[in-house]
Enzyme design. Structure first.
Site, PDB file in Angstrom:
ATOM      1  N   CYS A   2       0.848  -1.194   0.000  1.00 41.39           N
ATOM      2  CA  CYS A   2       0.000   0.000   0.000  1.00 41.39           C
ATOM      3  C   CYS A   2       0.883   1.244   0.000  1.00 41.39           C
ATOM      4  O   CYS A   2       2.031   1.212   0.429  1.00 41.39           O
ATOM      5  CB  CYS A   2      -0.959   0.052   1.172  1.00 41.39           C
ATOM      6  SG  CYS A   2      -2.081  -1.344   1.310  1.00 41.39           S
ATOM      7  N   ARG A  27       3.500  -0.273  -4.878  1.00 42.11           N
ATOM      8  CA  ARG A  27       3.239  -0.701  -3.502  1.00 42.11           C
ATOM      9  C   ARG A  27       1.871  -1.357  -3.353  1.00 42.11           C
ATOM     10  O   ARG A  27       1.593  -1.979  -2.328  1.00 42.11           O
ATOM     11  CB  ARG A  27       3.308   0.501  -2.561  1.00 42.11           C
ATOM     12  CG  ARG A  27       4.668   1.151  -2.476  1.00 42.11           C
ATOM     13  CD  ARG A  27       5.569   0.374  -1.564  1.00 42.11           C
ATOM     14  NE  ARG A  27       6.871   1.027  -1.412  1.00 42.11           N
ATOM     15  CZ  ARG A  27       7.814   0.595  -0.627  1.00 42.11           C
ATOM     16  NH1 ARG A  27       7.634  -0.492   0.090  1.00 42.11           N
ATOM     17  NH2 ARG A  27       8.974   1.216  -0.541  1.00 42.11           N
ATOM     18  N   TRP A  75      -3.243  -2.376  -1.469  1.00 35.06           N
ATOM     19  CA  TRP A  75      -3.038  -3.818  -1.621  1.00 35.06           C
ATOM     20  C   TRP A  75      -3.886  -4.470  -0.550  1.00 35.06           C
ATOM     21  O   TRP A  75      -3.636  -4.312   0.642  1.00 35.06           O
ATOM     22  CB  TRP A  75      -1.561  -4.166  -1.446  1.00 35.06           C
ATOM     23  CG  TRP A  75      -1.220  -5.587  -1.756  1.00 35.06           C
ATOM     24  CD1 TRP A  75      -0.908  -6.118  -2.977  1.00 35.06           C
ATOM     25  CD2 TRP A  75      -1.121  -6.673  -0.823  1.00 35.06           C
ATOM     26  NE1 TRP A  75      -0.629  -7.455  -2.869  1.00 35.06           N
ATOM     27  CE2 TRP A  75      -0.762  -7.824  -1.551  1.00 35.06           C
ATOM     28  CE3 TRP A  75      -1.322  -6.786   0.547  1.00 35.06           C
ATOM     29  CZ2 TRP A  75      -0.580  -9.062  -0.953  1.00 35.06           C
ATOM     30  CZ3 TRP A  75      -1.153  -8.015   1.153  1.00 35.06           C
ATOM     31  CH2 TRP A  75      -0.786  -9.143   0.397  1.00 35.06           C
ATOM     32  N   ASN A 101      -1.943   2.099   6.130  1.00 34.83           N
ATOM     33  CA  ASN A 101      -1.240   0.868   5.786  1.00 34.83           C
ATOM     34  C   ASN A 101      -1.065   0.049   7.056  1.00 34.83           C
ATOM     35  O   ASN A 101      -0.824   0.601   8.124  1.00 34.83           O
ATOM     36  CB  ASN A 101       0.145   1.168   5.220  1.00 34.83           C
ATOM     37  CG  ASN A 101       0.105   1.898   3.902  1.00 34.83           C
ATOM     38  OD1 ASN A 101      -0.926   1.972   3.248  1.00 34.83           O
ATOM     39  ND2 ASN A 101       1.234   2.460   3.507  1.00 34.83           N
ATOM     40  N   GLY A 102      -1.142  -1.266   6.934  1.00 32.60           N
ATOM     41  CA  GLY A 102      -0.958  -2.123   8.094  1.00 32.60           C
ATOM     42  C   GLY A 102      -2.209  -2.923   8.401  1.00 32.60           C
ATOM     43  O   GLY A 102      -3.141  -2.997   7.587  1.00 32.60           O
ATOM     44  N   GLU A 501      16.080 -18.828  -7.246  1.00 34.70           N
ATOM     45  CA  GLU A 501      15.732 -17.454  -7.616  1.00 34.70           C
ATOM     46  C   GLU A 501      15.196 -17.381  -9.042  1.00 34.70           C
ATOM     47  O   GLU A 501      14.247 -16.632  -9.324  1.00 34.70           O
ATOM     48  CB  GLU A 501      16.962 -16.555  -7.459  1.00 34.70           C
ATOM     49  CG  GLU A 501      16.774 -15.122  -7.913  1.00 34.70           C
ATOM     50  CD  GLU A 501      15.738 -14.344  -7.117  1.00 34.70           C
ATOM     51  OE1 GLU A 501      15.378 -13.235  -7.554  1.00 34.70           O
ATOM     52  OE2 GLU A 501      15.269 -14.835  -6.058  1.00 34.70           O
ATOM     53  N   LYS A 505      11.513 -15.852  -9.978  1.00 35.49           N
ATOM     54  CA  LYS A 505      11.297 -14.763 -10.925  1.00 35.49           C
ATOM     55  C   LYS A 505      10.254 -15.142 -11.972  1.00 35.49           C
ATOM     56  O   LYS A 505       9.387 -14.348 -12.317  1.00 35.49           O
ATOM     57  CB  LYS A 505      12.613 -14.378 -11.613  1.00 35.49           C
ATOM     58  CG  LYS A 505      13.532 -13.557 -10.764  1.00 35.49           C
ATOM     59  CD  LYS A 505      12.955 -12.169 -10.522  1.00 35.49           C
ATOM     60  CE  LYS A 505      13.504 -11.547  -9.259  1.00 35.49           C
ATOM     61  NZ  LYS A 505      12.917 -12.057  -8.026  1.00 35.49           N
ATOM     62  N   GLU A 508       6.795 -15.179 -10.311  1.00 35.86           N
ATOM     63  CA  GLU A 508       6.314 -13.860  -9.898  1.00 35.86           C
ATOM     64  C   GLU A 508       5.676 -13.081 -11.039  1.00 35.86           C
ATOM     65  O   GLU A 508       4.639 -12.443 -10.849  1.00 35.86           O
ATOM     66  CB  GLU A 508       7.475 -13.029  -9.337  1.00 35.86           C
ATOM     67  CG  GLU A 508       7.917 -13.402  -7.947  1.00 35.86           C
ATOM     68  CD  GLU A 508       9.064 -12.539  -7.476  1.00 35.86           C
ATOM     69  OE1 GLU A 508       8.978 -12.011  -6.362  1.00 35.86           O
ATOM     70  OE2 GLU A 508      10.060 -12.394  -8.225  1.00 35.86           O
ATOM     71  N   HIS A 524      15.179 -37.987  -6.279  1.00 34.80           N
ATOM     72  CA  HIS A 524      14.509 -38.367  -5.036  1.00 34.80           C
ATOM     73  C   HIS A 524      13.013 -38.048  -5.054  1.00 34.80           C
ATOM     74  O   HIS A 524      12.400 -37.953  -3.994  1.00 34.80           O
ATOM     75  CB  HIS A 524      15.181 -37.684  -3.847  1.00 34.80           C
ATOM     76  CG  HIS A 524      16.584 -38.136  -3.626  1.00 34.80           C
ATOM     77  ND1 HIS A 524      16.903 -39.379  -3.137  1.00 34.80           N
ATOM     78  CD2 HIS A 524      17.770 -37.511  -3.852  1.00 34.80           C
ATOM     79  CE1 HIS A 524      18.218 -39.508  -3.057  1.00 34.80           C
ATOM     80  NE2 HIS A 524      18.764 -38.385  -3.492  1.00 34.80           N
ATOM     81  N   LYS A 623       5.372  -4.432  -3.614  1.00 34.09           N
ATOM     82  CA  LYS A 623       6.744  -4.226  -3.168  1.00 34.09           C
ATOM     83  C   LYS A 623       6.762  -4.001  -1.659  1.00 34.09           C
ATOM     84  O   LYS A 623       5.898  -3.339  -1.106  1.00 34.09           O
ATOM     85  CB  LYS A 623       7.320  -2.999  -3.879  1.00 34.09           C
ATOM     86  CG  LYS A 623       8.831  -2.865  -3.769  1.00 34.09           C
ATOM     87  CD  LYS A 623       9.520  -3.814  -4.713  1.00 34.09           C
ATOM     88  CE  LYS A 623      11.011  -3.546  -4.796  1.00 34.09           C
ATOM     89  NZ  LYS A 623      11.687  -4.578  -5.599  1.00 34.09           N
TER      90      LYS A 623
END
Length: 628
Positions: A2, A27, A75, A101-102, A501, A505, A508, A524, A623
């Site tokens: 946010c 954000r 968000w 926010n929060g 990573e 990517k 995402e 395995h 983000k």
């Protein structure tokens, strides 16, 4: 997560707020809204969806003029994305607006209390409950009946809106970064923070509140980073800060390290692509002033530990999340090999809530690009509570983690706007390499080996330029595989975290299911999923694990799985067994993670573009995760 911006001054607030939201949209982008005080009215405009398609159009058809305002890009946490759940939210009277926010953890209990007092709610958010709570205390300070409690008086004699915010926050359990305005105080902006970042921007005849400096860098370079429990009262000419615990606050004015141009996309189609191409300079910035060839070591100015204290470290725990966790895994290989110090890598959110034993000379190292990641900050605070030294690697000067750690290292990577982290990852790998050399030279690492590593690090920017020159070939390769439904990414040793990573990517930003594994782990169990429609990306440079990785590759080939190999230039053997190739320059084994990350970033980027995905605003992501 946010974004918040607030403005008070002589200019029209709405254009400043809207432009700030555009800079903050990474954000959160479920919805956006503004509230502006015009004369004695509170004008609220908010809309579900992206800013340009929603709020920007709404403001064109229904302008909101005034010199005081707050804005928010969301968000979603409480309540799905909708016009009703968009911020700002109003109190019962409609005179007070709040953006937040929060997470207010006890919002339901507060809501029930307010409902019994006759309040009516329009949304399913915790923020509207907070707005009503502030409004209730504001009315109570007018002398009207409230719930019977006597409001506490801040010692600094702050104004009525500030006092109402303080009273309300005294009942709140949870995290918040918030901005509040009221029609009856048309020159006052109130902000508060606990666990969610908030800064004051200092202008001339105007001032700002923001959750991220990107929102206000076009207007000022002077900022104050608020601490937890700080409450700020901001007018066009001044600001005052009190702390809920002490009624006084530690206020320090800082200069922003970056410019408006640094936070712009420039000639690139997406911020992510821009930031991938910035990585040669990112590595240079991470190395600048830290290479000591005469002493065959690295040097840091902010660790705040004496050589004797550094030598006394007998264990390092690295706590991080997401991409930073993958960087931490590379750090484990580097520090254990070069410095011979045992290293354990923890998910920050797991470290906080399990009673992991920590010996006396254990140091916690946390990694966070934003310096505000909630889980990572909680891990740092837990280690310090238990009496251990806590160091940090962060990118944002003045961030909470930077201020609360005992010492640390700045990335100096510049603003990272793309939600999928790229240059911060490479910067972190560079710093971890230097740190491993620094610690190693205090123990048994020879000057010769240290200089080899340092020279190899200094060669990385030019090597990355060579990798970036393969961009067109990587775009073509990505288009070939863009319709695959599943991917495996495999590596061993230093390149195992890079496989993780690479898979992250791709997940995402392209929404393709991808799994990263040690190549040795395939036999395995996961090898059962290999078929002609499931490509595997092998990170297989010519390092000490090359023969082993090639044997693992043969197992995939035997089951007719398509193979994309990320290999060292000049490797003739790999071309006989791989379907497609990406190339890396020859390098020392500890350097390969720095090089291998970049082609995998480009592969993910071009795959996402080929699939029509919004690279800079991937679904469900934002983000800087500032809620647990």
């Amino acid at each position: 997560m946010c974004g918040i911006i607030g403005y008070v001054g002589k200019k029209a607030a709405s254009p400043i707020l809207l432009e700030g939201l555009r800079r903050l949209e990474y954000r959160g982008y479920d919805s956006a809204g503004v509230a502006v005080v015009q004369d004695s009215d509170l004008l609220v405009r908010k809309k579900k969806g992206r800013i340009e398609e929603g709020l920007a159009r709404l403001l064109k058809s229904e302008p909101a003029a005034g010199n005081l305002g707050i804005a928010h890009t969301r968000w979603a946490t409480h309540g799905p994305p909708s016009d009703e759940n968009s911020h700002p939210h109003l109190d019962q009277s409609g005179k007070i607006a709040v953006v937040h926010n929060g997470v207010i953890e006890n919002y339901d209990a507060l809501k029930q209390k307010l409902l019994k007092a006759g309040h009516k709610f329009r949304s399913g958010t915790d923020t509207e409950v907070l707005a009503h709570l502030i409004g209730d205390y504001y009315e109570k300070r007018r002398g009207k009946n409230g719930w019977g409690e006597r409001p506490r008086e801040p010692k600094n004699g702050s104004n009525r809106l500030t006092r109402a915010v303080c009273d309300a926050l005294g009942e709140v359990i949870g995290t918040y970064g918030l901005a509040v305005i009221c029609t009856e105080q048309p020159d006052t902006l109130v902000g508060a923070r606990r666990g969610s970042p908030l800064i004051i921007g200092i202008g001339k005849g105007e001032n700002f509140l923001a959750s991220d400096a990107n929102a206000i860098v076009a207007h000022t370079k002077k900022v104050v980073y608020l601490n937890d429990y700080d409450v700020a009262t901001v007018t066009p000419e001044r600001f005052d800060v009190l702390n809920l615990g002490t009624d006084t606050a530690n206020v320090q004015i800082s200069d922003l390290e970056f410019s408006q141009e640094d936070a712009a996309r420039g000639k690139f189609a997406h911020f992510m692509l821009k930031e991938i191409f910035e990585q040669p300079r990112t590595v240079e910035n991470a190395l600048r002033g830290r290479v000591d060839k005469e002493g065959a070591t690295a040097k840091f100015g902010g660790l705040n530990l004496t050589p004797a204290e550094l030598r006394s470290i007998d264990r390092i725990v690295i706590a991080a999340s997401g991409t930073s966790w993958h960087a931490a895994l590379v750090g484990e290989y580097l520090i254990e090999e070069l410095a011979q110090i045992p290293v354990e890598v923890e998910f920050a959110h797991e470290f906080c809530y399990r009673n992991a034993p920590l010996e006396r000379d254990t140091v916690l190292l946390v990694i966070s690009q934003s310096g505000e990641t909630a889980d990572t900050l909680a891990a740092l605070r837990e280690a310090k509570r238990r009496g251990h030294r806590a160091l940090a690697i962060v990118n944002v000067v003045g961030s909470t983690i930077a201020r609360e750690s005992d010492g640390g290292i700045y990335m100096h990577a510049g603003p990272e706007i793309g939600v999928a982290s790229t240059k911060a990852f490479v910067s972190t790998l560079t710093i971890l390499s230097l740190l491993a050399v620094h610690l190693g030279r205090m123990r048994n690492l020879s000057a010769r080996r240290a200089l080899e590593i340092l020279h190899a690090l200094e060669a990385v920017p030019k090597q990355l330029e060579a990798i970036l020159a393969q961009n067109d070939a990587l775009k073509k390769l990505a288009r070939k595989y863009a319709r695959a439904g599943d991917f495996f990414f495999l590596g061993r040793g230093y390149t195992f975290p890079i496989a993780l990573e690479g898979a992250l990517k791709l997940k995402e930003i392209s929404y393709i299911h991808a799994e990263g594994y040690s190549a040795a782990e395939m036999k395995h169990g996961p090898i059962a999923l290999i078929d002609p429609k499931t490509p595997t990306v092998f990170v297989v440079p010519q390092d000490s694990m090359y023969a082993k990785t090639m044997a693992n590759l043969a197992m995939i080939r035997a089951r007719k799985g398509p193979i994309i190999a990320l290999a060292t230039e000049g490797d003739k053997q790999i071309g006989k067994v791989a379907d497609d190739l990406m190339y890396l320059p020859k390098a020392l084994e500890p350097i390969y993670p720095l090089l291998a990350a970049v082609p995998l970033q480009l592969f993910a980027y071009h795959t996402a573009v080929a699939r029509g995905c919004d690279v800079d605003k991937p679904r469900n992501l934002a983000k800087s995760v500032t809620v647990e």
